[in-house]
Design a protein around this motif. Structure first.
Motif: not given
Length: 140
Positions: A80-99
């Motif tokens: 990786l030479t560059k990596y940046g994000v915006r946080f657009v919604a909260q992540v709550w306990p119990g959430d399952s995430l797919t990237a």
């Protein structure tokens, strides 16, 4: 297999489930590892009674870090030479995430082969929680 220009096409996608049923314990462990003890992430009473949220929620950087692990799994360590994000919604306990990383461009810069990626992470309901981009070195 290493990523290279011959095995990549614009539009290719790589997805991984980065967490299944995020626990409060994982959020607290991240607070300890990062030193970020903001009460929004660690104190249920403060978060609900003072700040008005339904419960504590994950640090944005925890979600960014888990998403970054998907990226390095895809492109390889140290690429990786560059990596940046915006946080657009909260992540709550119990959430399952797919990237997901989507190839947007394959290019050369100063004699180095690069891939530009769109990055998104969604929860179990399909709600986007992170939106960003990354660039990585690839083999020629």
């Amino acid at each position: 297999m290493a990523l290279n220009k011959s095995n990549l096409t614009v539009g290719d996608e790589h997805s991984e489930q980065i967490v299944d049923n995020l626990t409060r314990t994982q959020i607290i462990q991240y607070a300890g590892a990062s030193g970020d003890y903001n009460p929004l992430h660690t104190d249920e009473i403060f978060t609900t009674k003072v700040a008005g949220y339904p419960t504590v929620f994950a640090h944005g950087m925890l979600t960014m870090g888990m998403t970054g692990k998907m990226l390095t799994n895809y492109v390889g360590d140290g690429r990786l030479t560059k990596y940046g994000v915006r946080f657009v919604a909260q992540v709550w306990p119990g959430d399952s995430l797919t990237a997901t990383a989507t190839v947007e461009a394959i290019r050369e810069e100063d004699g180095v082969s690069l891939v530009d990626l769109a990055v998104t992470t969604v929860n179990q309901d399909g709600t986007e929680v992170i939106k960003g981009s990354a660039t990585a070195r690839i083999d020629g």
